[in-house]
Design a protein around this motif. Structure first.
Motif, mmCIF file in Angstrom:
data_model
loop_
_atom_site.group_PDB
_atom_site.id
_atom_site.type_symbol
_atom_site.label_atom_id
_atom_site.label_comp_id
_atom_site.label_asym_id
_atom_site.label_seq_id
_atom_site.Cartn_x
_atom_site.Cartn_y
_atom_site.Cartn_z
ATOM 1 N N GLY A 38 1.852 -4.684 11.260
ATOM 2 C CA GLY A 38 0.661 -3.825 11.316
ATOM 3 C C GLY A 38 -0.203 -3.964 10.076
ATOM 4 O O GLY A 38 -1.438 -4.002 10.161
ATOM 5 N N LEU A 39 0.416 -4.053 8.911
ATOM 6 C CA LEU A 39 -0.324 -4.193 7.656
ATOM 7 C C LEU A 39 -1.102 -5.492 7.606
ATOM 8 O O LEU A 39 -2.157 -5.568 6.959
ATOM 9 C CB LEU A 39 0.658 -4.124 6.479
ATOM 10 C CG LEU A 39 0.077 -4.108 5.065
ATOM 11 C CD1 LEU A 39 -0.787 -2.863 4.854
ATOM 12 C CD2 LEU A 39 1.194 -4.163 4.024
ATOM 13 N N SER A 40 -0.607 -6.529 8.295
ATOM 14 C CA SER A 40 -1.288 -7.823 8.262
ATOM 15 C C SER A 40 -2.645 -7.795 8.955
ATOM 16 O O SER A 40 -3.434 -8.727 8.790
ATOM 17 C CB SER A 40 -0.403 -8.892 8.910
ATOM 18 O OG SER A 40 -0.292 -8.688 10.305
ATOM 19 N N PHE A 41 -2.924 -6.753 9.712
ATOM 20 C CA PHE A 41 -4.215 -6.629 10.394
ATOM 21 C C PHE A 41 -5.174 -5.715 9.638
ATOM 22 O O PHE A 41 -6.178 -5.263 10.197
ATOM 23 C CB PHE A 41 -4.024 -6.085 11.818
ATOM 24 C CG PHE A 41 -3.208 -6.988 12.701
ATOM 25 C CD1 PHE A 41 -3.725 -8.191 13.159
ATOM 26 C CD2 PHE A 41 -1.926 -6.637 13.070
ATOM 27 C CE1 PHE A 41 -2.976 -9.022 13.961
ATOM 28 C CE2 PHE A 41 -1.166 -7.461 13.880
ATOM 29 C CZ PHE A 41 -1.689 -8.659 14.322
ATOM 30 N N THR A 42 -4.891 -5.443 8.373
ATOM 31 C CA THR A 42 -5.708 -4.515 7.598
ATOM 32 C C THR A 42 -6.170 -5.161 6.301
ATOM 33 O O THR A 42 -5.691 -6.224 5.902
ATOM 34 C CB THR A 42 -4.924 -3.230 7.264
ATOM 35 O OG1 THR A 42 -3.839 -3.555 6.378
ATOM 36 C CG2 THR A 42 -4.371 -2.571 8.516
ATOM 37 N N ALA A 258 -0.271 -9.589 -7.791
ATOM 38 C CA ALA A 258 -1.192 -10.070 -8.823
ATOM 39 C C ALA A 258 -2.638 -9.817 -8.403
ATOM 40 O O ALA A 258 -3.462 -9.380 -9.209
ATOM 41 C CB ALA A 258 -0.969 -11.559 -9.097
ATOM 42 N N LEU A 259 -2.941 -10.082 -7.119
ATOM 43 C CA LEU A 259 -4.307 -9.892 -6.610
ATOM 44 C C LEU A 259 -4.460 -8.599 -5.813
ATOM 45 O O LEU A 259 -5.576 -8.235 -5.449
ATOM 46 C CB LEU A 259 -4.695 -11.089 -5.728
ATOM 47 C CG LEU A 259 -4.638 -12.451 -6.422
ATOM 48 C CD1 LEU A 259 -4.964 -13.565 -5.436
ATOM 49 C CD2 LEU A 259 -5.592 -12.493 -7.612
ATOM 50 N N PHE A 260 -3.353 -7.932 -5.492
ATOM 51 C CA PHE A 260 -3.342 -6.662 -4.757
ATOM 52 C C PHE A 260 -4.056 -6.771 -3.405
ATOM 53 O O PHE A 260 -4.660 -5.816 -2.932
ATOM 54 C CB PHE A 260 -3.973 -5.548 -5.598
ATOM 55 C CG PHE A 260 -3.249 -5.304 -6.885
ATOM 56 C CD1 PHE A 260 -2.044 -4.611 -6.903
ATOM 57 C CD2 PHE A 260 -3.754 -5.793 -8.083
ATOM 58 C CE1 PHE A 260 -1.358 -4.404 -8.088
ATOM 59 C CE2 PHE A 260 -3.077 -5.589 -9.275
ATOM 60 C CZ PHE A 260 -1.876 -4.894 -9.289
ATOM 61 N N ASP A 261 -3.947 -7.933 -2.782
ATOM 62 C CA ASP A 261 -4.500 -8.149 -1.446
ATOM 63 C C ASP A 261 -3.343 -7.996 -0.455
ATOM 64 O O ASP A 261 -2.789 -8.969 0.053
ATOM 65 C CB ASP A 261 -5.127 -9.537 -1.356
ATOM 66 C CG ASP A 261 -6.047 -9.686 -0.156
ATOM 67 O OD1 ASP A 261 -5.984 -8.817 0.746
ATOM 68 O OD2 ASP A 261 -6.821 -10.651 -0.119
ATOM 69 N N PHE A 262 -2.990 -6.746 -0.170
ATOM 70 C CA PHE A 262 -1.756 -6.474 0.561
ATOM 71 C C PHE A 262 -1.831 -6.920 2.018
ATOM 72 O O PHE A 262 -0.840 -7.411 2.569
ATOM 73 C CB PHE A 262 -1.430 -4.978 0.494
ATOM 74 C CG PHE A 262 -1.124 -4.506 -0.901
ATOM 75 C CD1 PHE A 262 0.070 -4.844 -1.516
ATOM 76 C CD2 PHE A 262 -2.028 -3.737 -1.608
ATOM 77 C CE1 PHE A 262 0.361 -4.419 -2.803
ATOM 78 C CE2 PHE A 262 -1.757 -3.310 -2.895
ATOM 79 C CZ PHE A 262 -0.558 -3.651 -3.498
#
Length: 289
Positions: A38-42, A258-262
């Motif tokens: 689910g997180l991968s779609f955000t 490092a980039l906080f691009d979760f």
């Protein structure tokens, strides 16, 4: 009492005893996987900004990112190049140490020790060994060979990681193969000797078929060990030089922490999960067919 009533009672008792394990499995395995997908779609963060649904955009970014495609290639290279020697060498050692040789217990312990050492500590040791002025290059100079910039070379840095990972896995797989060898009935070897079979024939026609389930287990566990490789990259190369040793778990770490691009990191982690499932499936099919 009717049979159906006994079945219902036994079924209820089975589910009752399984409930704690299933609850833990759901909390610590199934829920994280569902949350990851689910997180991968955000996109966004866990701060006041919050997460925002963007559909398949993260996956499109991944497939268009040359660095990610290079990381996928690095990961497959690292996994396959580690998997093969991590099965062949321990198998040969196990066959040798299964015989009654002098100091057999000592050699078994010596080969197993690397599997229980800290991979971070060993990684630091390997970085010292393979640095430009380290012992390995010193030995090469003494025997007349040119020194190699191991950790700063896009060609040689990955083999150092593969060597470390193979060395770390050999002991565990050797013990697994020893257990498998001892489960093969000795009467098969005795019958083969009566028929005039030599050592090679016994290995190919008795040992390998008898170790088939063990080989499946060792192949799957080794593939999982290499796919989740992180510590050796972190301790030795940091993904360099020029992204040549950056493998998927380390790439996910960079994107998330490092980039906080979760969301982007979650998409990469989902692809890692898919690759792991495909590799495990192919290994099971290869050994079971």
């Amino acid at each position: 009492m009717k049979r159906s009533e006994w079945l219902d009672r036994d079924g209820f008792a089975a589910w009752l005893f399984l409930a704690p394990a299933l609850l833990l499995l759901g909390i610590f395995l199934l829920f994280p996987i569902v949350y990851l997908v689910g997180l991968s779609f955000t996109t966004g963060s866990f701060t006041q900004e919050g997460l925002r649904w963007i559909g398949l955009l993260n996956y499109r970014r991944l497939l268009a990112d040359p660095d990610f495609l290079q990381v996928i290639g690095n990961t497959l290279y690292f996994t396959i190049a580690t998997l093969i020697p991590s099965l062949v060498i321990p198998l040969l050692l196990a066959v040798l140490l299964n015989e009654a040789i002098v100091l057999r217990g000592f050699f078994r312990s010596a080969y197993f020790i690397p599997s229980i050492t800290s991979i971070v500590a060993v990684g630091l040791g390997f970085r010292w060994l393979f640095q430009d002025d380290g012992p390995v290059n010193g030995l090469l100079s003494k025997i007349g060979f040119a020194t190699i910039p191991w950790l700063s070379s896009t060609v040689w840095a990955m083999p150092v990681l593969i060597l470390l990972s193979t060395w770390k896995q050999i002991g565990f797989n050797m013990v697994v193969f020893l257990a498998g060898l001892q489960a093969i009935p000795q009467s098969r070897y005795e019958a083969a000797e009566l028929d005039g079979a030599n050592a090679r024939a016994k290995f190919w026609h008795i040992t390998l078929p008898g170790l088939r389930p063990t080989l499946v287990f060792a192949a799957v566990t080794t593939a999982i060990f290499t796919l989740r490789g992180f510590e050796q990259v972190y301790a030795i190369t940091g993904g360099g030089p020029l992204n040549s040793t950056n493998i998927l778990v380390y790439y996910i770490y960079q994107q998330a922490f490092a980039l906080f691009d979760f969301g982007y990191a979650a998409a990469a982690a989902t692809i890692l999960l898919a690759i792991a499932l495909i590799l495990v499936y192919l290994q099971l099919k290869t050994w079971q067919d």
